[in-house]
Write an enzyme that holds these catalytic residues in place. Structure first.
Site, PDB file in Angstrom:
ATOM      1  N   GLY D 149      -2.584  -1.727  -5.362  1.00  0.00           N
ATOM      2  CA  GLY D 149      -1.492  -0.837  -4.523  1.00  0.00           C
ATOM      3  C   GLY D 149      -2.186  -1.884  -2.800  1.00  0.00           C
ATOM      4  O   GLY D 149      -2.806  -2.750  -2.380  1.00  0.00           O
ATOM      5  N   CYS D 150      -0.310  -2.411  -2.062  1.00  0.00           N
ATOM      6  CA  CYS D 150      -0.828  -2.781  -0.920  1.00  0.00           C
ATOM      7  C   CYS D 150      -1.961  -3.062  -0.136  1.00  0.00           C
ATOM      8  O   CYS D 150      -2.684  -2.821   0.465  1.00  0.00           O
ATOM      9  CB  CYS D 150       0.143  -2.811  -0.356  1.00  0.00           C
ATOM     10  SG  CYS D 150       1.012  -1.259  -0.254  1.00  0.00           S
ATOM     11  N   TYR D 151      -1.556  -1.043   0.485  1.00  0.00           N
ATOM     12  CA  TYR D 151      -3.556  -0.883   1.256  1.00  0.00           C
ATOM     13  C   TYR D 151      -4.401  -0.442   0.449  1.00  0.00           C
ATOM     14  O   TYR D 151      -5.088  -1.321   1.388  1.00  0.00           O
ATOM     15  CB  TYR D 151      -2.893   0.901   1.549  1.00  0.00           C
ATOM     16  CG  TYR D 151      -1.361   1.032   2.548  1.00  0.00           C
ATOM     17  CD1 TYR D 151      -1.294   0.014   3.931  1.00  0.00           C
ATOM     18  CD2 TYR D 151      -0.441   2.190   2.426  1.00  0.00           C
ATOM     19  CE1 TYR D 151      -0.785   0.445   4.553  1.00  0.00           C
ATOM     20  CE2 TYR D 151       0.440   2.394   3.459  1.00  0.00           C
ATOM     21  CZ  TYR D 151       0.683   0.962   4.460  1.00  0.00           C
ATOM     22  OH  TYR D 151       1.495   1.592   5.406  1.00  0.00           O
ATOM     23  N   MET D 312      -2.039  -8.831   5.795  1.00  0.00           N
ATOM     24  CA  MET D 312      -1.884  -9.872   4.211  1.00  0.00           C
ATOM     25  C   MET D 312      -0.366  -9.692   4.725  1.00  0.00           C
ATOM     26  O   MET D 312      -0.121  -8.936   5.172  1.00  0.00           O
ATOM     27  CB  MET D 312      -1.852  -8.979   3.104  1.00  0.00           C
ATOM     28  CG  MET D 312      -2.437  -8.189   2.680  1.00  0.00           C
ATOM     29  SD  MET D 312      -2.677  -7.527   1.252  1.00  0.00           S
ATOM     30  CE  MET D 312      -1.538  -6.478   1.507  1.00  0.00           C
TER      31      MET D 312
END
Lengths: 346, 346, 346, 346
Positions: D149-151, D312
């Site tokens: 996942g992104c987080y 990011m």
């Protein structure tokens, strides 16, 4: 009619003072002070005031101003108010300082965090910290009022009831705050250019931001012991608004309902602190342009921590609005006078 | 006390009506109509109204509403107001329609540009076009008021004096308009998502936008002949504001001063139209949250054209504010009542 | 391997040159010139370059630079390039000037619109105007290249085919342009602060913007007669992108299909000009980060005008990208080399 | 040449996959899957791809796709990949799942936090968690890859070295994360409209966000014990970018230099993790459009906590970029292939 003078009327907080004071039925602005724009039409610096304000900017002469005004607002960088205020001035006019000069009782703490020498430490003792919801009675009798910082206002109001009640360990407090860019002021700096702020988020002043000792001092009074916290501000690509997300460990086994009941007890009669319904997170968009602080709480049983949240408009409750709230108290007016603007959305 | 009902209270214009009417000393809102949110707390749809509005949303029953209200605002998509209004309703309450249903006198023009059948053309003749600065006297006596579109309000006010005086050839008029995204409404559409609008500008409805015939009709009255214009709207990544940049060929040899004198003559006594000082371009930031329209002109001697510019808040003067300005006129109140908000910046 | 030096590497266009040249397989950057940051690490000024660029900023010494570089890019304010360029330099390196110094053939026009004295008018005649799609052959042999302005690039490419073919009357041309804020540069000015630009749109330089004579000169070559236009730029709250909406009267009875066929003929083989499908309006979001210009046309039979639209990234095709496109031509490389970045969305 | 198929090609992550894969010299896209846009030109959904992608959208037929592709990317909502994957498919093509279906080893944890039944728990054991910097060797041999996942990507990389070394107590970890709005996807929801997100910041999913157990599982492996953290995401008005600010108590008396040395040891040879210079805070603007994660640390001696920060691009390293990094590893290519885009600023 209260005659008001503003030193620093062309900063963002100064302009917000003008906007709000002009809508206050019992105030007349008699002095638009701005060292950078002396003799220039105020409305040519802030065109929103075109055909509304006809006055020209004046200099920083607080002594002359004290003859004309009942209250002087200083919306200027740190150090200026401390360098100008005198017994003679305070005998003639009340002073509401939006800078940090009189917020911190320990002058060595001030000098360490702000990196400047305090020009008039003798006034610190008399100054009253103007967080209206907490210091209301003292504010009524103040001559010299230290208007709280934007981050401290939102931070303290978000966590105060649980610190005061001892339901959280204040030394576990971590306050992660996010602010719109008007908090950075109107100075011409590369870092605040549109293209530098837009499409970006950053932390700044990590473990070193000047609002830290201010928050700690006030929470120490509430906790009746020394409190040391982590505080990190962030810059968000929006004009207005501060959001506080605070984390702390619970000291006892309480539910969200218990905590909400405490908040209700502290804030239920407050006009400007709104305890949102259970499960609703504060958002800056819902308070923009108003003097409200929206708060809420969330218990995390997995970590035995509570998350305390607050949102407000940094230029209103975080600066000009709170200054006027304090002015109302200091002059025996109704606290809400001139401050009932409804948040503007979108 | 004027009792007001709103149909479509949960759109952006509806919410702005609520914000402004609550600050009007002589109005009480008695009906928050919203078909999509019936029985839901209004303040749970718009959290800015938390602890301010306690009411629950009701349906679109204009007939029932006419019993309770003195004035009904319809802030709904085209077609709804026309389908609801009746003689019985108009006998009991005044209707201010923020949709386009009654703005255009020629029903075939309406049906062609809007692509729907008009449900009650019999009322078009009675309806008054509510551009307050131009139709003030007729508005005072209206039962059914067609509140102007956002683009038409800003466009017409920006160019009206020179069209009326015949100093420009109205058929050379090119109106290039730019709007914030609240004008697109609160419907859940991919095109209006944050990531689609942010960091983007686009034209839309090129040579086909529905506000074109509305502008042309009003300018035709001023010019006393048929006027055909070019009108192009653009979507700008900001919440509020419309900026109009209009170009037209001069019909006579006049200076900027001459033109400004004409504008001064038309607008000098108007509260809400501000002719900026020479050389100052209108900007949407200076009118945000207020009912002002800022206008100015620039003559280009190289092309013998004049550039006419206007800026306003699309939700205030372009929708809710102007509707209230019209309500004030229709009910014999002071035109500015409840509308003196100072523009908020930043 | 082409050795490239940049004077003005720390402006937004300079940083974009760095970004693009580093991705060009046949270029090596040998000089990061920046008077304001001499001896400072380039990557500390632009942290996006951290661990990518290790070099330190150097001064503006074009003479020394000509010894090390095959091509010199000057991404500096007007006047600097003209003050530095000499025969000795041009004998050693090609110069691509991103400022306006050599764009306008008539020095008196330059001096009038820019308000400065031209330091080396003797080079104007030799300089080639670098609009690659139109001047390709001349560019191949240039020593001194005048890279077009951002607005002129988008404006000219949007209208060129119809001006060249004589299908529009060029003196009826009205170009209404909108730009993102990176076009205003990285100078620390109050007007470009985040809070001043955000939530705002304004026109500026009305009837007086310096890109006007540049557009007129190029269109005059196409029309084979003197062309005078109206040109109005606007500042939009976004980082990148220019949108042009141009209006002109048709000189003959043609359809949109006819006009699209002409555009197809002019641009069908061009890599970087994309004629969108019928009815699709150009939007800046679809070209961000790329060297593309998206164009399209719309005929308005009601007014017998045509609306010509274009969108591009002001820092790429409007500055650094086009400069590299020209460099490729000047050095006999494939025109697209290093410029095939796909637009980034969102 | 690796043949790649994409299921969910018209979401934001899908479009970013297309952008990046088209710039990868060793990949050919053979399938643009999009249930919502079957038979529609891909470039008409994403106009940035006009004249670049000529293909038409296909359906979700993973079985047919496995015949044509060497690798299948699923950029779809939770549940879809788990419902489609079979032994037959995995025998023919590698699958890189950008959804959460195979990220969490304990199916009951997945089902509890995601609120859906897992359709193929038998594959969870084989799936490899694709955080390239930490799981590199396992990734090389994976058939079924769970793209993080992104987080979690930003959170884990920001804190990993100190958790692994045991220098912080992982159960004191508080991760306060902020994301741009592209993370919310392209679904048409009121909450993601421009006017709802712009000029606002909010926390969401407080103490309940689905990325929490994913972060905890990975940190538990590093700590070799069960880790429970506080994690709060916030929505920021910008398109791209995630910023993580993490707080933890130090378990030993170490300096910032000591900690930086550990980070240097873990990340010194990593291309895509950049340890910024001492005192420089990560900012999302410096990584936009690139696969970099910028990290840094700050020790607060007053609280004996360390603040760990990371930034990011959520669509690149947080989704499509990392998926391609994993693809490169799985197919024996150079890890950086096609991923060396330089961050674009502004």
């Amino acid at each position: 009619m209260i005659k008001a003078g503003i030193i620093g009327a062309t900063g963002y907080a100064g302009n917000e003072l003008v906007r709000l004071l002009l809508q206050h039925r019992d105030v007349q602005i008699v002095w638009y002070g701005s060292k950078s724009y002396i003799d220039r039409k105020y409305a040519s610096v802030y065109e929103n005031m075109f055909q509304i304000v006809d006055e020209t900017c004046l200099d920083d002469n607080m002594d002359a101003l004290a003859d004309e005004a009942d209250v002087i607002f200083t919306a200027t960088p740190q150090g200026l108010c401390a360098s100008l205020v005198t017994e003679e001035i305070l005998n003639r006019a009340k002073v509401i300082d939006l800078s940090a000069d009189f917020r911190i009782q320990d002058v060595s703490v001030y000098e360490k965090w702000y990196g400047i020498r305090h020009a008039s430490p003798q006034w610190i003792g008399e100054a009253v910290y103007g967080l209206s919801e907490i210091n209301r009675e003292a504010i009524r009798h103040a001559r010299l009022l230290a208007n709280p910082g934007c981050y401290p206002t939102c931070s303290i109001l978000s966590v105060y009831p649980l610190v005061k009640e001892g339901w959280i360990d204040p030394n576990t407090l971590i306050i992660d705050a996010k602010s719109g860019t008007s908090g950075a002021g109107r100075g011409a700096k590369v870092n605040n250019l549109y293209c530098e702020v837009n499409e970006n988020i950053k932390a700044y002043g990590v473990a070193s931001h000047r609002h830290t000792p201010e928050i700690e001092e006030q929470l120490s009074y509430a906790a009746k012991k020394n409190v040391t916290i982590s505080f990190t501000p962030h810059l968000v690509p929006m004009n207005r608004g501060i959001l506080v997300t605070a984390y702390a460990s619970l000291t006892k086994d309480v539910t969200e309902e218990d905590i909400r009941a405490v908040y209700e007890q502290y804030y239920g009669k407050e006009t400007f602190v709104r305890l949102l319904e259970s499960g609703v997170c504060p958002q800056t968009r819902w308070v923009e342009g108003s003097n409200y602080v929206d708060v809420n709480v969330k218990v995390d049983p997995r970590t035995r921590r509570v998350i305390l949240m607050g949102a407000m408009d940094n230029l209103v409750k975080g600066a000009a609005g709170q200054a006027i709230q304090n002015m109302n108290l200091m002059f025996g007016r109704k606290e809400q006078e001139g401050l009932m603007q409804i948040p503007m959305f979108p």
